[in-house]
Design an enzyme around this catalytic site. Structure first.
Site, PDB file in Angstrom:
ATOM      1  N   GLU A  99       5.939   5.125   0.904  1.00 27.66           N
ATOM      2  CA  GLU A  99       6.975   4.857   1.907  1.00 27.66           C
ATOM      3  C   GLU A  99       8.072   3.987   1.316  1.00 27.66           C
ATOM      4  O   GLU A  99       7.919   2.762   1.162  1.00 27.66           O
ATOM      5  CB  GLU A  99       6.392   4.176   3.159  1.00 27.66           C
ATOM      6  CG  GLU A  99       7.489   3.978   4.226  1.00 27.66           C
ATOM      7  CD  GLU A  99       7.026   3.389   5.541  1.00 27.66           C
ATOM      8  OE1 GLU A  99       5.890   2.906   5.617  1.00 27.66           O
ATOM      9  OE2 GLU A  99       7.831   3.418   6.489  1.00 27.66           O
ATOM     10  N   LYS A 228     -14.851   2.758  11.065  1.00 26.59           N
ATOM     11  CA  LYS A 228     -13.872   3.832  10.862  1.00 26.59           C
ATOM     12  C   LYS A 228     -13.473   4.571  12.147  1.00 26.59           C
ATOM     13  O   LYS A 228     -13.150   5.750  12.104  1.00 26.59           O
ATOM     14  CB  LYS A 228     -14.389   4.838   9.815  1.00 26.59           C
ATOM     15  CG  LYS A 228     -14.691   4.181   8.474  1.00 26.59           C
ATOM     16  CD  LYS A 228     -15.159   5.129   7.403  1.00 26.59           C
ATOM     17  CE  LYS A 228     -15.359   4.397   6.085  1.00 26.59           C
ATOM     18  NZ  LYS A 228     -15.912   5.219   5.025  1.00 26.59           N
ATOM     19  N   ASP A 303     -12.000   0.886   0.856  1.00 30.25           N
ATOM     20  CA  ASP A 303     -12.274   2.152   1.539  1.00 30.25           C
ATOM     21  C   ASP A 303     -11.112   2.431   2.494  1.00 30.25           C
ATOM     22  O   ASP A 303     -10.942   1.738   3.509  1.00 30.25           O
ATOM     23  CB  ASP A 303     -13.596   2.038   2.308  1.00 30.25           C
ATOM     24  CG  ASP A 303     -14.033   3.369   2.904  1.00 30.25           C
ATOM     25  OD1 ASP A 303     -13.154   4.151   3.329  1.00 30.25           O
ATOM     26  OD2 ASP A 303     -15.248   3.619   2.967  1.00 30.25           O
ATOM     27  N   HIS A 398      16.095   2.440   5.778  1.00 25.45           N
ATOM     28  CA  HIS A 398      15.264   3.580   5.378  1.00 25.45           C
ATOM     29  C   HIS A 398      16.124   4.728   4.859  1.00 25.45           C
ATOM     30  O   HIS A 398      15.715   5.448   3.946  1.00 25.45           O
ATOM     31  CB  HIS A 398      14.355   4.024   6.539  1.00 25.45           C
ATOM     32  CG  HIS A 398      13.122   3.193   6.631  1.00 25.45           C
ATOM     33  ND1 HIS A 398      11.899   3.629   6.178  1.00 25.45           N
ATOM     34  CD2 HIS A 398      12.928   1.941   7.060  1.00 25.45           C
ATOM     35  CE1 HIS A 398      11.003   2.674   6.360  1.00 25.45           C
ATOM     36  NE2 HIS A 398      11.604   1.629   6.898  1.00 25.45           N
TER      37      HIS A 398
END
Ligand SMILES: CC(C)(COP(=O)([O-])OP(=O)([O-])OC[C@H]1O[C@@H](n2cnc3c(N)ncnc32)[C@H](O)[C@@H]1OP(=O)([O-])[O-])[C@@H](O)C(=O)NCCC(=O)NCCSC(=O)C[C@@](C)(O)CC(=O)[O-]
Ligand SMILES: NC(=O)C1=CN([C@@H]2O[C@H](COP(=O)(O)OP(=O)(O)OC[C@H]3O[C@@H](n4cnc5c(N)ncnc54)[C@H](OP(=O)(O)O)[C@@H]3O)[C@@H](O)[C@H]2O)C=CC1
Length: 403
Positions: A99, A228, A303, A398
């Protein structure tokens, strides 16, 4: 014959399976054979995927059916001055992302934090959880199991800790729903993120429970852990490290460097991060903590699926005597500096940038330091993005840096 082309032929002919090539060749040749197969079947070129910079063998506990590596660009923000419980001094923060504008944003936040004298960070709670689910006949048996677990904590602790040199069982919290009973085991996993460690340890404790009670184990993970998945229990009780960072920034610095005012940031934080998130029933009362958590997770071998829990963060902003006070509190940041992906060469170098590679002294201090560094990176990101929104230059930034 163990060259890649011959191995690929043998898989095509049904003589070998795709996942057992490492038994017939070194790991790099096995990966090359898989690339040949996938290329011939899909028509795709895997030249870039195959151009990785570490021995494939180094990834043997990190992946199966390896074909190569995806390379995510990595940069640094900072250095940023941190006064932490386990990390101290100026640190560069490693971030891997695709990004555009993210690194610039965190970098600006770090530079502003430095001008204000640095950020403070502390781990306030620590503990990795695993919650098995048991089947019992009825609520009377459910109550009996809950009572047994409460009265026999030491027995469960002894069984669990038999399986690990580092892990320590801290507590077991029971929950019952009809004839399902969940026991949420919480461990100090020191410098390991700990999911393998606590799963193995909890399984050993479950064996004792089945021997000593009428309960039957349905699964070692009953989702009350919760791993998760978005879950309020993690946002409230914490999981992994619960870590907070804050900074107080003089008004002149907010105006000169962030092109806005403390009042504008405080109002924006209330209306966006608090009211907007409440209306959306979000667990994340922040702007983009997940951006920094994900980028630092990738750069340090965490992770990546646990970014879900890492987004359980609350950002606060208030005006104090004309200056700006900002804090970020991440409830469930699951990080380690040993085990899992931290062993991979590039990820291990990422940890090295922060000086937290491997086990800490005392054990657990490196993972605490990593959590504090991520919290300060998140604080820098929040500060910069909130400022960009308040000064209405998010889209122009951006457009300039990310397209
Ligand atoms: C882009 C800036 C920083 C410009 O901000 P600026 O103040 O116009 O930039 P500047 O040129 O005056 O430079 C100020 C400082 O920014 C840094 N900086 C500036 N440029 C660079 C660069 N190329 N590389 C590295 N660092 C850079 C650097 O620290 C520099 O200080 P210096 O070192 O020069 O003294 C600012 O506009 C900004 O932070 N914008 C916000 C961008 C952002 O946070 N994007 C990621 C989040 S968006 C998203 O994914 C989530 C979202 C938005 O959907 C979540 C939500 O709903 O809120
Ligand atoms: N099994 C599961 O259900 C899940 C697994 N995972 C995966 O689990 C992995 C992470 O598990 P984790 O247990 O952290 O890692 P590992 O399975 O790699 O185990 C790490 C081991 O390192 C040893 N160790 C050495 N020094 C230290 C130290 N200073 N502090 C703590 N431990 C130390 C410990 O051994 P000892 O115990 O002997 O002391 C510990 O068990 C990741 O790959 C993740 O993707 C993720 C989610 C679920």
């Amino acid at each position: 014959m163990t060259d890649a082309a011959s191995l690929a032929d043998r898989v095509r002919e049904g003589e070998l399976r795709l996942h057992e090539l490492e038994a017939h060749a070194d790991a790099d040749t096995a990966a090359e054979a898989r690339r040949l197969l996938v290329e011939s079947q899909s028509g795709a070129s895997l030249d870039s995927v195959g151009n990785y910079g570490f021995p494939a063998e180094a990834a043997d506990t990190a992946i199966e059916n390896m074909v190569g590596a995806i390379q995510v660009p990595m940069g640094v923000a900072g250095p940023v001055e941190i006064d932490g419980g386990s990390v101290d001094g100026e640190k560069y923060l490693p971030l891997a992302t695709t990004e555009g504008a993210l690194l610039a944003s965190v970098n600006r936040g770090c530079s502003v934090i430095n001008s204000a004298g640095g950020a403070t960070a502390r781990v306030l709670k620590s503990g990795m959880t695993r919650a098995p689910v048991f089947r019992v006949d009825d609520v009377a048996e459910a109550e009996a199991l809950v009572s047994w677990a409460r009265e026999n904590f030491q027995t469960l602790k002894d069984a669990a800790e038999e399986t690990t040199n580092h892990g320590e069982l801290l507590d077991v919290t029971p929950y019952a729903v009809g004839n399902s009973v969940f026991l949420r085991f919480r461990y100090d996993t020191k410098d390991a993120m700990g999911m393998n460690m606590v799963t193995i340890a909890t399984e050993a404790a479950c064996q004792v429970i089945e021997e000593e009670t009428t309960a039957s184990l349905v699964a070692v993970s009953g989702n009350l852990c919760t791993d998760k998945k978005p879950a309020a229990i993690n946002a409230v009780e914490g999981r992994g490290r619960s870590v907070t960072a804050d900074v107080r920034i003089p008004r002149e610095i907010v105006e000169d460097r962030l092109h806005t005012t403390p009042e504008a940031i405080a109002e924006l934080n209330t209306r966006k991060n608090l009211i907007g998130s409440a209306k959306a029933a979000s667990f994340g009362f922040n702007a983009h903590v997940a951006n920094v958590v994900a980028a630092m997770f990738l750069a340090t071998g965490q992770d990546e699926a646990q970014v879900v829990e890492g987004a359980n963060a609350i950002t606060t902003a208030e005006v104090q005597d004309g200056d700006l006070y900002v804090s970020v509190s991440i409830a469930s940041l699951e990080v380690g500096t040993v085990g899992g992906g931290t062993k991979l060469p590039t990820q291990s170098e990422g940890l090295g940038i922060l000086g937290v590679r491997g086990g800490g002294d005392p054990a657990g201090s490196n993972a605490d330091a990593l959590a504090e560094a991520i919290a300060v990176g998140s604080l820098a990101g929040e500060l910069s993005l909130l400022s960009a929104l308040a000064s209405r230059n998010l889209s122009s930034a951006h457009a300039e840096l990310g397209r």
